[in-house]
Design an enzyme around this catalytic site. Structure first.
Site, PDB file in Angstrom:
ATOM      1  CE1 TYR A 198      -5.363  -9.540   7.315  1.00  0.00           C
ATOM      2  CE2 TYR A 198      -6.180  -7.296   7.105  1.00  0.00           C
ATOM      3  CZ  TYR A 198      -5.321  -8.302   6.708  1.00  0.00           C
ATOM      4  OH  TYR A 198      -4.415  -8.059   5.709  1.00  0.00           O
ATOM      5  CG  ASN A 232      -0.734  -3.116   8.446  1.00  0.00           C
ATOM      6  OD1 ASN A 232      -0.363  -4.030   7.703  1.00  0.00           O
ATOM      7  ND2 ASN A 232      -1.897  -2.496   8.290  1.00  0.00           N
ATOM      8  CG  HIS A 317       3.117  -6.635   6.241  1.00  0.00           C
ATOM      9  ND1 HIS A 317       2.363  -7.742   5.885  1.00  0.00           N
ATOM     10  CD2 HIS A 317       2.254  -5.603   6.313  1.00  0.00           C
ATOM     11  CE1 HIS A 317       1.107  -7.390   5.757  1.00  0.00           C
ATOM     12  NE2 HIS A 317       0.998  -6.104   6.002  1.00  0.00           N
ATOM     13  CG  HIS A 327      -0.990  -0.461   1.792  1.00  0.00           C
ATOM     14  ND1 HIS A 327      -1.442   0.246   2.878  1.00  0.00           N
ATOM     15  CD2 HIS A 327      -1.762  -1.579   1.723  1.00  0.00           C
ATOM     16  CE1 HIS A 327      -2.441  -0.421   3.446  1.00  0.00           C
ATOM     17  NE2 HIS A 327      -2.655  -1.512   2.761  1.00  0.00           N
ATOM     18  CG  HIS A 354       0.985  -3.471   3.590  1.00  0.00           C
ATOM     19  ND1 HIS A 354       0.064  -3.452   4.616  1.00  0.00           N
ATOM     20  CD2 HIS A 354       1.429  -2.178   3.480  1.00  0.00           C
ATOM     21  CE1 HIS A 354      -0.039  -2.220   5.101  1.00  0.00           C
ATOM     22  NE2 HIS A 354       0.770  -1.428   4.431  1.00  0.00           N
ATOM     23  CB  VAL A 355      -0.498  -4.445  -1.988  1.00  0.00           C
ATOM     24  CG1 VAL A 355      -1.444  -4.124  -3.133  1.00  0.00           C
ATOM     25  CG2 VAL A 355       0.349  -3.238  -1.614  1.00  0.00           C
TER      26      VAL A 355
HETATM   27 FE   LIG Z   1      -0.873  -5.011   5.906  1.00  0.00          FE
END
Ligand SMILES: [Fe+2]
Length: 466
Positions: A198, A232, A317, A327, A354-355
């Site tokens: 991140y 992402n 992902h 998402h 992702h979530v």
């Molecule tokens: Fe993500």
């Protein structure tokens, strides 16, 4: 009378326990609510980010599988002051005969940041099921670690995977990693479902946060392989500041053995490990018809020999089935492209992230739709995988708490808590899966399921779902 009352009470209690068990079988939203706290990153001077002592000491050590079958280990480390040595010295336990492998060096710049010297070295021709020690660095800053290679690939080889996703480097991330390390069910390899550091949440994607993440996770990644999936947060695409090469920090720092599965890019690839065949897919690379990923997967799935590797696991992902309001539907286009193959080839389980929460699905598919018939509802399907969202590592963006209501039938269990899971393969027919939330003791399981292998033992497990 007293005895009668007791029996009635016992009967009523029994009915209630039975009923509550039934309620948990499919479509259950956990009643556990985490205390509302902000998720914040640990400061750069936190002890978990400490730099190893000594000039140019190797840091951010991590390993991943280096070939297709688990006889190679790819070692990566960073030296910050000068290139130093590219050599890894390694030896099996109970042997004094040391071997040497030469690696390669890379570095990159990102806006106003310049990376340290990133070393990659593949240790090949390893023996299966063997503990190896390995050293990196020179003289007084030499550092030694160890790993155990997996047993030879075979249908009934027990093996335990850890599942971690969207980890980041917050105080909660640290709790997640500690719970994984302290879990009495010992994971031997982590399947990481994407979104690592991140760093991109910081101005100009402050890449020092890639370094701190590497130091933070070293306590696990130097000792057992983490199998990487790009999320992402690995894209790092910022053309406004001149950074227009997607995945630059990620690909420089986290190599994967994609060529050994005839992939043409490090974002989709496969490995065999013990009794499992693991396919990593790329949510953020082209996956439509005729694309390299599509063509690769089309050829890859028929290669899976369930007599050799009964467990077919897919990692990606962005989840295909997700009943949180975060998402939502982002995985839908990939689902439309690939879901019929997953049914045809009987994928056992799909792990995604992702979530930032946890969810487990029933075995369902939604492949009947075409533009003419309009049939577009997920249905129970015993040839379909279970979909698990495990994006609950604890990064600074916080939890996804807002869910779609009512809970869809296909969603078996969901809870907005940070945690991790283990997938414990027993033999070709059975695997025990367990999810742990961070608020519990290390051995407490918050959601469990006995998996019955789709090729060897394709019984309906839903009655045994916890
Ligand atoms: Fe993500």
């Amino acid at each position: 009378m007293g005895v009668y009352c007791c029996s009635v009470f016992a009967f009523v209690l029994g009915v209630l326990v039975f009923a509550s068990t039934l309620c948990v079988d499919g479509g259950s939203t956990s009643s556990f609510v985490r205390k509302v706290e902000k998720t914040i990153d640990m400061p750069l001077d936190a002890d978990v980010f400490i730099t190893p002592p000594g000039y140019n000491a190797p840091q951010q050590v991590h390993i991943t599988q280096g070939d297709h079958v688990g006889k190679a280990m790819l070692v990566t480390w960073v030296t910050m002051d000068e290139p130093g040595s590219n050599t890894v010295i390694y030896w099996p336990q109970n042997s004094k005969k040391k071997r040497k492998a030469e690696g390669m060096l890379t570095k990159y710049s990102f806006f106003n940041y310049t990376s340290g010297f990133i070393h990659h070295c593949n240790l090949t021709h390893l023996r299966h099921d063997t503990k190896y020690f390995y050293s990196v660095g020179l003289d007084h800053t030499k550092r030694t670690f160890w790993f155990t290679t997996p047993p030879e690939v075979g249908p009934d080889v027990p093996y335990t995977f850890g599942l971690i996703g969207d980890l980041g480097q917050s105080y909660d991330s640290n709790i997640t990693l500690t719970h994984y390390e302290m879990n009495p069910t010992k994971g031997e390899t982590v399947l990481f479902v994407g979104d690592l550091s991140y760093a991109d949440n910081y101005p100009n994607h402050d890449n020092r946060r890639w370094d701190s993440w590497g130091r933070f996770t070293e306590r696990s990644t130097a000792y057992q392989p983490w199998i990487w999936t790009a999320g992402n947060h690995e894209i790092d695409f910022v053309p406004e500041i001149g950074e227009d090469e997607p995945f630059k920090p990620y690909t420089h720092r986290y190599p994967v053995p994609y060529k050994s599965s005839q992939s043409t890019a490090p974002f989709w690839y496969s490995i065999k490990r013990a009794s499992s065949y693991i396919i990593i897919l790329a949510s953020y690379s082209a996956y439509g018809k005729y694309t390299p990923q599509y063509k690769w997967l089309e050829k890859e799935l028929p290669k899976v020999n369930r007599t050799e590797t009964p467990w077919l696991i897919v990692v990606m992902h962005s989840p295909w089935y997700n009943s949180y309001n975060y998402h939502y539907m982002e995985g839908e286009t990939m689902r439309v492209m690939y879901e019929p193959w997953f049914i045809k080839y009987k994928v056992d389980v799909v792990f995604a992230g992702h979530v930032h929460a946890y969810e487990r699905s029933e075995r369902i598919s939604n492949v009947a739709y075409n533009i003419v018939n309009g049939i577009c509802k997920p249905i129970k399907d015993q040839s379909a995988p279970v979909y698990i969202t495990i994006g609950d590592g604890g990064n600074l963006e916080g939890l996804a708490t807002n869910m779609t209501e009512p809970q869809p039938d296909y969603s078996a269990f969901r809870e907005a808590s940070f945690g991790h899971a283990t997938f414990d393969i027993k033999n070709r027919t059975h695997a025990y899966y367990a999810w742990h939330r961070n608020q519990d003791g290390y051995s407490v399981t918050a959601d469990t399921m006995w998996f019955f292998n789709r090729y060897w033992n394709a019984k309906d497990e839903s009655i045994t779902s916890a």
